[in-house]
Design an enzyme around this catalytic site. Structure first.
Site, PDB file in Angstrom:
ATOM      1  N   GLU A 188      -5.891   9.182  -0.094  1.00  0.00           N
ATOM      2  CA  GLU A 188      -7.056   8.680  -0.834  1.00  0.00           C
ATOM      3  C   GLU A 188      -8.319   8.764   0.021  1.00  0.00           C
ATOM      4  OE1 GLU A 188      -5.290   4.969  -2.063  1.00  0.00           O
ATOM      5  OE2 GLU A 188      -3.889   6.100  -3.307  1.00  0.00           O
TER       6      GLU A 188
ATOM      7  N   ASN B 128       0.570  -1.080   2.156  1.00  0.00           N
ATOM      8  CA  ASN B 128      -0.832  -0.685   2.064  1.00  0.00           C
ATOM      9  C   ASN B 128      -1.394  -1.317   0.795  1.00  0.00           C
ATOM     10  OD1 ASN B 128      -3.286   0.584   1.839  1.00  0.00           O
ATOM     11  ND2 ASN B 128      -2.436   2.603   1.328  1.00  0.00           N
TER      12      ASN B 128
ATOM     13  N   LYS C  66      -4.342  -1.398  -0.234  1.00  0.00           N
ATOM     14  CA  LYS C  66      -5.494  -0.660  -0.771  1.00  0.00           C
ATOM     15  C   LYS C  66      -6.621  -1.651  -1.109  1.00  0.00           C
ATOM     16  CE  LYS C  66      -2.262   2.706  -2.527  1.00  0.00           C
ATOM     17  NZ  LYS C  66      -2.096   3.958  -3.236  1.00  0.00           N
TER      18      LYS C  66
ATOM     19  N   GLY D  66       1.488   6.369  -6.278  1.00  0.00           N
ATOM     20  CA  GLY D  66       0.969   5.600  -7.416  1.00  0.00           C
ATOM     21  C   GLY D  66       1.309   6.204  -8.766  1.00  0.00           C
TER      22      GLY D  66
ATOM     23  N   GLU E 108       3.596  11.474   2.837  1.00  0.00           N
ATOM     24  CA  GLU E 108       3.317  10.952   1.505  1.00  0.00           C
ATOM     25  C   GLU E 108       2.935  12.098   0.576  1.00  0.00           C
ATOM     26  OE1 GLU E 108       2.184   6.584   1.533  1.00  0.00           O
ATOM     27  OE2 GLU E 108       0.362   7.651   2.015  1.00  0.00           O
TER      28      GLU E 108
ATOM     29  N   SER F 167       5.585   5.890  -4.337  1.00  0.00           N
ATOM     30  CA  SER F 167       6.367   5.206  -5.385  1.00  0.00           C
ATOM     31  C   SER F 167       7.704   4.678  -4.884  1.00  0.00           C
ATOM     32  CB  SER F 167       6.557   6.123  -6.601  1.00  0.00           C
ATOM     33  OG  SER F 167       5.304   6.436  -7.171  1.00  0.00           O
TER      34      SER F 167
ATOM     35  N   HIS G 298      -4.950   8.627   5.088  1.00  0.00           N
ATOM     36  CA  HIS G 298      -4.312   8.446   3.776  1.00  0.00           C
ATOM     37  C   HIS G 298      -4.923   9.456   2.799  1.00  0.00           C
ATOM     38  CE1 HIS G 298      -3.105   6.656  -0.022  1.00  0.00           C
ATOM     39  NE2 HIS G 298      -2.185   5.990   0.649  1.00  0.00           N
TER      40      HIS G 298
HETATM   41  C1  PEP Z   1       0.423   4.584  -0.680  1.00  0.00           C
HETATM   42  O1  PEP Z   1      -0.634   4.173  -1.107  1.00  0.00           O
HETATM   43  O2  PEP Z   1       0.500   4.933   0.503  1.00  0.00           O
HETATM   44  C2  PEP Z   1       1.569   4.629  -1.588  1.00  0.00           C
HETATM   45  C3  PEP Z   1       2.666   5.193  -1.178  1.00  0.00           C
HETATM   46  O3  PEP Z   1       1.400   4.077  -2.832  1.00  0.00           O
HETATM   47  P1  PEP Z   1       2.558   3.807  -3.926  1.00  0.00           P
HETATM   48  O4  PEP Z   1       3.702   3.161  -3.208  1.00  0.00           O
HETATM   49  O5  PEP Z   1       1.924   2.932  -4.935  1.00  0.00           O
HETATM   50  O6  PEP Z   1       2.946   5.135  -4.467  1.00  0.00           O
END
Ligand code: PEP
Length: 252
Positions: free
Chosen positions: A101, A11, A13, A175, A169, A215, A99
């Protein structure tokens, strides 16, 4: 014995201008073409602005391309939005929906996520339906309740293992560099599969892929991807470098 093939999904973003986005996509496609390919499906979800160029750049490789979101309608007066039919038309095979976000920045409810996932599937896309608890919810002992209610509220009625992927998630791990422990991830993934079993039946639940996101990096991917109910990863930061994303894929 599971027959689930792992999916490693990037992803991107709101990252990537033409030059670096295309270099990233081409770098992955070239590695896939050169082989040996990792034992998983690989997907990148660039920003909308780059989807068409990325689809062209990876043609001839097995790298799939998807959208990071979609609207619930096929067309109409929805300024700034992108429909699932438009994504499919560009050559996308997947759309991420719900997601955290999007849920936070755009106040997307489970009902909205469900409508988007349903529309994505109707357009022939595989919907990656994201769920996950915040740190406050985990600290309050609500992890299972939150994930159960987001799952049941966001899952389309016609969900099958072929048209749906779930992404767990934990919001506190996205992040932040703070990754779920293997025990935490497996506990929630197993609970999600148990809910899927109740809703869709054992056969469908056993085939449906449940990704971990939060992460994930090359140095922690192997133990997460080895867990019995973790069927891949949804990767943010580490999907922006060929070596990191490839390193995760090779952990499958
Ligand atoms: C995500 O945006 O779905 C995500 C898991 O980000 P990150 O791997 O940076 O934590």
């Amino acid at each position: 014995m599971t027959t689930r093939r792992k999916l490693i999904a990037g992803n991107w973003k709101m990252n990537g201008l033409k030059a670096d986005g295309l270099a990233l996509a081409k770098g992955l496609a070239d590695k896939l073409k050169a082989g040996p390919a990792p034992a998983c499906d690989l997907l990148v979800c660039p920003p909308f602005t780059l989807i068409a160029a990325v689809v062209d750049a990876v043609a001839g490789s097995t790298l799939a391309v998807g959208g990071q979101d979609c609207h619930a309608k096929t067309s109409g007066a929805h300024t700034g939005d992108t429909s699932p039919a438009m994504l499919a038309d560009l050559g996308c095979g997947y759309a991420i929906v719900g997601h955290s976000e999007r849920r936070t920045d755009h106040a997307e409810s489970d009902a909205v996520v469900k409508a988007k996932a349903t529309a994505a599937q109707a357009a022939g896309l595989i919907a990656i339906v994201c769920i996950g608890e915040t740190l406050a919810q985990r600290d309050a002992g609500q992890t299972m309740d939150i994930n159960r209610s987001q799952l049941l509220g966001s899952l389309p009625d016609g969900a099958t293992p072929e048209n749906t992927v779930i992404a767990y998630e934990p919001v506190w791990a996205i992040g932040t560099g703070r990754v779920a422990t293997p025990a935490q991830a497996q506990e929630v993934h197993a609970a999600i599969r148990a809910e899927l079993t109740k809703k869709l039946g054992g056969e469908a639940a056993a085939k449906m892929r449940i990704l971990y996101g939060g992460s994930m990096k090359p140095d922690n991917a192997r133990e997460l991807l080895a867990l019995p109910d973790v069927d891949g990863g949804l990767i943010g930061g580490a999907s922006l470098k060929v070596a990191d994303f490839w390193g995760i894929a090779e952990s499958c």
